[in-house]
Design a protein around this motif. Sequence first.
Motif, PDB file in Angstrom:
ATOM      1  N   CYS A  29      63.897  83.045  27.165  1.00  0.00           N
ATOM      2  CA  CYS A  29      63.416  84.318  26.617  1.00  0.00           C
ATOM      3  C   CYS A  29      63.913  85.500  27.453  1.00  0.00           C
ATOM      4  O   CYS A  29      64.321  86.533  26.907  1.00  0.00           O
ATOM      5  N   PHE A  30      63.897  85.351  28.776  1.00  0.00           N
ATOM      6  CA  PHE A  30      64.420  86.405  29.653  1.00  0.00           C
ATOM      7  C   PHE A  30      65.902  86.657  29.355  1.00  0.00           C
ATOM      8  O   PHE A  30      66.334  87.803  29.244  1.00  0.00           O
ATOM      9  N   PHE A  31      66.673  85.593  29.196  1.00  0.00           N
ATOM     10  CA  PHE A  31      68.099  85.715  28.894  1.00  0.00           C
ATOM     11  C   PHE A  31      68.315  86.415  27.552  1.00  0.00           C
ATOM     12  O   PHE A  31      69.183  87.283  27.432  1.00  0.00           O
ATOM     13  N   ILE A  32      67.521  86.053  26.554  1.00  0.00           N
ATOM     14  CA  ILE A  32      67.647  86.687  25.227  1.00  0.00           C
ATOM     15  C   ILE A  32      67.383  88.179  25.319  1.00  0.00           C
ATOM     16  O   ILE A  32      68.145  88.996  24.783  1.00  0.00           O
ATOM     17  N   ILE A  33      66.324  88.578  26.007  1.00  0.00           N
ATOM     18  CA  ILE A  33      65.986  90.002  26.141  1.00  0.00           C
ATOM     19  C   ILE A  33      67.032  90.724  26.981  1.00  0.00           C
ATOM     20  O   ILE A  33      67.474  91.826  26.638  1.00  0.00           O
ATOM     21  N   ALA A  34      67.472  90.102  28.088  1.00  0.00           N
ATOM     22  CA  ALA A  34      68.454  90.735  28.972  1.00  0.00           C
ATOM     23  C   ALA A  34      69.780  90.986  28.251  1.00  0.00           C
ATOM     24  O   ALA A  34      70.427  92.013  28.484  1.00  0.00           O
ATOM     25  N   THR A  35      70.174  90.072  27.378  1.00  0.00           N
ATOM     26  CA  THR A  35      71.429  90.273  26.649  1.00  0.00           C
ATOM     27  C   THR A  35      71.239  91.193  25.441  1.00  0.00           C
ATOM     28  O   THR A  35      72.212  91.767  24.947  1.00  0.00           O
ATOM     29  N   ALA A  36      70.012  91.323  24.964  1.00  0.00           N
ATOM     30  CA  ALA A  36      69.749  92.170  23.803  1.00  0.00           C
ATOM     31  C   ALA A  36      69.745  93.653  24.152  1.00  0.00           C
ATOM     32  O   ALA A  36      70.133  94.491  23.331  1.00  0.00           O
ATOM     33  N   ILE A  37      69.333  93.997  25.352  1.00  0.00           N
ATOM     34  CA  ILE A  37      69.225  95.408  25.748  1.00  0.00           C
ATOM     35  C   ILE A  37      70.588  96.109  25.652  1.00  0.00           C
ATOM     36  O   ILE A  37      70.709  97.129  24.960  1.00  0.00           O
ATOM     37  N   PRO A  38      71.644  95.585  26.300  1.00  0.00           N
ATOM     38  CA  PRO A  38      72.920  96.307  26.195  1.00  0.00           C
ATOM     39  C   PRO A  38      73.575  96.212  24.811  1.00  0.00           C
ATOM     40  O   PRO A  38      74.376  97.071  24.440  1.00  0.00           O
ATOM     41  N   SER A  39      73.236  95.197  24.038  1.00  0.00           N
ATOM     42  CA  SER A  39      73.888  95.035  22.738  1.00  0.00           C
ATOM     43  C   SER A  39      73.172  95.799  21.615  1.00  0.00           C
ATOM     44  O   SER A  39      73.659  95.816  20.490  1.00  0.00           O
ATOM     45  N   GLY A  40      72.013  96.352  21.896  1.00  0.00           N
ATOM     46  CA  GLY A  40      71.322  97.183  20.920  1.00  0.00           C
ATOM     47  C   GLY A  40      70.559  96.416  19.843  1.00  0.00           C
ATOM     48  O   GLY A  40      70.262  96.974  18.795  1.00  0.00           O
ATOM     49  N   VAL A  41      70.241  95.171  20.068  1.00  0.00           N
ATOM     50  CA  VAL A  41      69.486  94.385  19.084  1.00  0.00           C
ATOM     51  C   VAL A  41      68.147  93.944  19.667  1.00  0.00           C
ATOM     52  O   VAL A  41      67.701  92.831  19.455  1.00  0.00           O
ATOM     53  N   LEU A  42      67.532  94.850  20.387  1.00  0.00           N
ATOM     54  CA  LEU A  42      66.283  94.517  21.077  1.00  0.00           C
ATOM     55  C   LEU A  42      65.163  94.158  20.115  1.00  0.00           C
ATOM     56  O   LEU A  42      64.404  93.221  20.369  1.00  0.00           O
ATOM     57  N   LEU A  43      65.041  94.847  18.998  1.00  0.00           N
ATOM     58  CA  LEU A  43      63.965  94.570  18.045  1.00  0.00           C
ATOM     59  C   LEU A  43      64.099  93.152  17.469  1.00  0.00           C
ATOM     60  O   LEU A  43      63.129  92.390  17.435  1.00  0.00           O
ATOM     61  N   ILE A  44      65.292  92.796  17.033  1.00  0.00           N
ATOM     62  CA  ILE A  44      65.520  91.447  16.486  1.00  0.00           C
ATOM     63  C   ILE A  44      65.307  90.390  17.565  1.00  0.00           C
ATOM     64  O   ILE A  44      64.652  89.376  17.338  1.00  0.00           O
ATOM     65  N   SER A  45      65.826  90.655  18.749  1.00  0.00           N
ATOM     66  CA  SER A  45      65.678  89.694  19.845  1.00  0.00           C
ATOM     67  C   SER A  45      64.217  89.569  20.278  1.00  0.00           C
ATOM     68  O   SER A  45      63.761  88.482  20.636  1.00  0.00           O
ATOM     69  N   GLY A  46      63.493  90.678  20.253  1.00  0.00           N
ATOM     70  CA  GLY A  46      62.063  90.630  20.576  1.00  0.00           C
ATOM     71  C   GLY A  46      61.306  89.758  19.590  1.00  0.00           C
ATOM     72  O   GLY A  46      60.412  88.993  19.974  1.00  0.00           O
ATOM     73  N   GLY A  47      61.653  89.877  18.308  1.00  0.00           N
ATOM     74  CA  GLY A  47      61.034  89.004  17.297  1.00  0.00           C
ATOM     75  C   GLY A  47      61.367  87.542  17.534  1.00  0.00           C
ATOM     76  O   GLY A  47      60.504  86.671  17.406  1.00  0.00           O
ATOM     77  N   LEU A  48      62.627  87.260  17.886  1.00  0.00           N
ATOM     78  CA  LEU A  48      63.035  85.879  18.188  1.00  0.00           C
ATOM     79  C   LEU A  48      62.265  85.328  19.382  1.00  0.00           C
ATOM     80  O   LEU A  48      61.787  84.195  19.354  1.00  0.00           O
ATOM     81  N   VAL A  49      62.112  86.142  20.419  1.00  0.00           N
ATOM     82  CA  VAL A  49      61.355  85.714  21.607  1.00  0.00           C
ATOM     83  C   VAL A  49      59.898  85.429  21.234  1.00  0.00           C
ATOM     84  O   VAL A  49      59.306  84.456  21.698  1.00  0.00           O
TER      85      VAL A  49
END
Length: 157
Positions: A29-49
Amino acid sequence: MSGTSTLISEARISRGSQKVIASAVGLLCFFIIATAIPSGVLLISGGLVAVIALLTVAVLRISVTIEATDQNLLVRCRPFYSKTIPLEDVVDASPAPSSSMTEGFGVRYLGRRTWGLLVGGPAIVLETPQRTWLISTPDPESTAASVLAHAGKLRDR
């Protein structure tokens, strides 16, 4: 299910296994959020987490139970699966040999008409004419004896 039921066995995932699973999922989950921040898909990644976290909580709470009534065995892998087995269908119950298959989690098809309800650790082998069950239990000897005793009570009537 009729009448009152008697809990024969309850097994849960060990604390050590829970810590390993929670740590691995936490890192994921940390890896998903960390990679989502620079790529601009934080909302989708937050839902996945959030979905991953909910599924992980369900897995960590798995318990395998065996209950008996006057006529049936109820085997469960909570919260995912439940099966009623008529006591008259019980052919045999015995401690399972130690193997890597007893170290998994959840409901599994193991091949050759064999299903597993597992949380790791020791298990019993429960045989019926239709299939064989590998069911986790903390005390295989007494669980197998209790299942056979309940099945024998029905056969003696």
